[in-house]
Design an enzyme around this catalytic site. Structure first.
Site, short mmCIF file in Angstrom:
data_model
loop_
_atom_site.label_atom_id
_atom_site.label_comp_id
_atom_site.label_asym_id
_atom_site.label_seq_id
_atom_site.Cartn_x
_atom_site.Cartn_y
_atom_site.Cartn_z
N ALA A 12 -2.36 2.28 -4.58
CA ALA A 12 -2.00 3.69 -4.50
C ALA A 12 -1.97 4.13 -3.03
CB ALA A 12 -2.98 4.52 -5.33
N VAL B 225 0.87 -1.17 0.00
CA VAL B 225 0.00 0.00 0.00
C VAL B 225 0.91 1.23 0.00
CG1 VAL B 225 -1.82 1.25 1.24
CG2 VAL B 225 -1.72 -1.26 1.35
N CYS B 226 0.56 2.22 -0.81
CA CYS B 226 1.25 3.52 -0.75
C CYS B 226 2.74 3.32 -1.04
CB CYS B 226 0.97 4.11 0.63
SG CYS B 226 1.27 5.86 0.84
N THR B 227 3.61 3.99 -0.31
CA THR B 227 5.05 3.89 -0.58
C THR B 227 5.62 2.52 -0.24
OG1 THR B 227 5.47 4.82 1.61
CG2 THR B 227 5.45 6.36 -0.23
N GLY B 228 4.81 1.64 0.30
CA GLY B 228 5.25 0.27 0.54
C GLY B 228 5.77 -0.41 -0.71
#
Lengths: 207, 207
Positions: free
Chosen positions: B149, B99-102
């Site tokens: 995202a 998720v996200c910057t993961g």
């Protein structure tokens, strides 16, 4: 702005963490997780533990409270320490809010008499026992009391609140920061849109 | 199904707890929060601490991993314990997700070379340094790797995954259980829809 979120055994994690993330991203805002005593509180699945960093007594006058719901709400209806804190904090809050079954706790604290309120669809009618008028909407405002529907509705509620507490541009900036452009894979997130028979399946998932 | 969610300092809470709540409501599914060592891990705001109940070594072969993002991702890009666990767990997972910057952590672990992937809009281009092709979509699947995202997108990702891992009716039941019928107050949750200038405001909120 100081926001307090009370935790009690078997709360639903997203009820608390959805609004938390929205409000914690808000400039000049502090969010504190509180409980009867500071320390760990475990959620409804028994697999996630959050730390309350303060006791109710430590945070008597927050500007905003956000009361989460969850399967533990029913037992919490007789938790006088929690209800007493809600009741007393409410006297000084700018907003007193709930997510999901958390509205039953506002009701049990005596705050919903004669007011419109919402809750998780599965227990919406239970609001009547506290003198409230159940409303099947995602976010329901009655003066400074704002209640949200089930679990994920706390995100919408927190953004709505933020637009009022600050301004629309700040709320929009937070919405973009958390990339809240939801694209649910199905159109079934409300009993109004769910296919027949799905509510029974959903109830078996919750309990 | 056993899901593991790694926590590292300064992760974003909703990145982890959104997918957690979806997957933890799924019948016959266990979700474990893991970290370098079992114990408390504090989020990006410094105000929410989650307990990891297991170390990486304790959970070497989960069926699914969900790697959250957050401001702490940049420092975690050189966290060899985390990257090594992701790399080794991935060899046996059914799904490896972020998720996200993961997704940058999946990239740093060497998993995204030649693949399409997504991330938070603010750092989407950074995926190129790991050989990935950045795609501005909410959920991007490349074989068993699924990236989402920013922040709130993990909820959509988890429901999408669940429909594949189980079946559509189970995913729909969970979507109804968490009353995921989103009604964001503004149409600005993506750079594609946000008014001009809002991205700068959003970036100032994140950092």
């Amino acid at each position: 702005m100081h926001v307090a979120i009370p935790l009690y055994p078997r709360f639903t994690a997203l009820d608390a963490v959805g609004p938390y993330t929205v409000l914690a991203f808000t400039p000049d805002t502090t969010v504190t997780f509180v409980a009867a005593e500071a320390g760990p509180v475990t959620d409804d699945r028994g697999t996630l533990t959050l730390i309350a960093t303060a006791s109710y007594a430590d945070v008597p006058r927050p500007d905003v409270i956000v009361v989460p719901g969850g399967p533990g709400t029913m037992e919490a209806l007789s938790d006088e320490a929690l209800l007493g804190w809600i009741r007393q904090a409410h006297e000084h809050t700018r907003w007193t809010t709930s997510v999901c079954t958390g509205s039953l706790l506002l009701g049990a604290a005596g705050l919903l008499s004669g007011l419109k309120a919402t809750s998780h669809w599965a227990i919406l009618d239970h609001l009547e026992r506290f003198g409230a008028t159940p409303v099947s909407e995602r976010v329901v405002g009655s003066g400074k009391i704002v209640t949200a529907a089930g679990v994920s509705a706390g995100i919408d509620m927190a953004l709505t609140l933020l637009a009022q507490a600050r301004d629309e541009v700040t709320a929009q900036a937070v919405q973009l920061a958390i990339e809240y452009d939801p694209q649910p894979p199905f159109t079934c997130g409300s009993p109004k849109t769910a296919p027949e028979g799905l509510a029974e399946r959903a109830l078996s998932v919750i309990t």
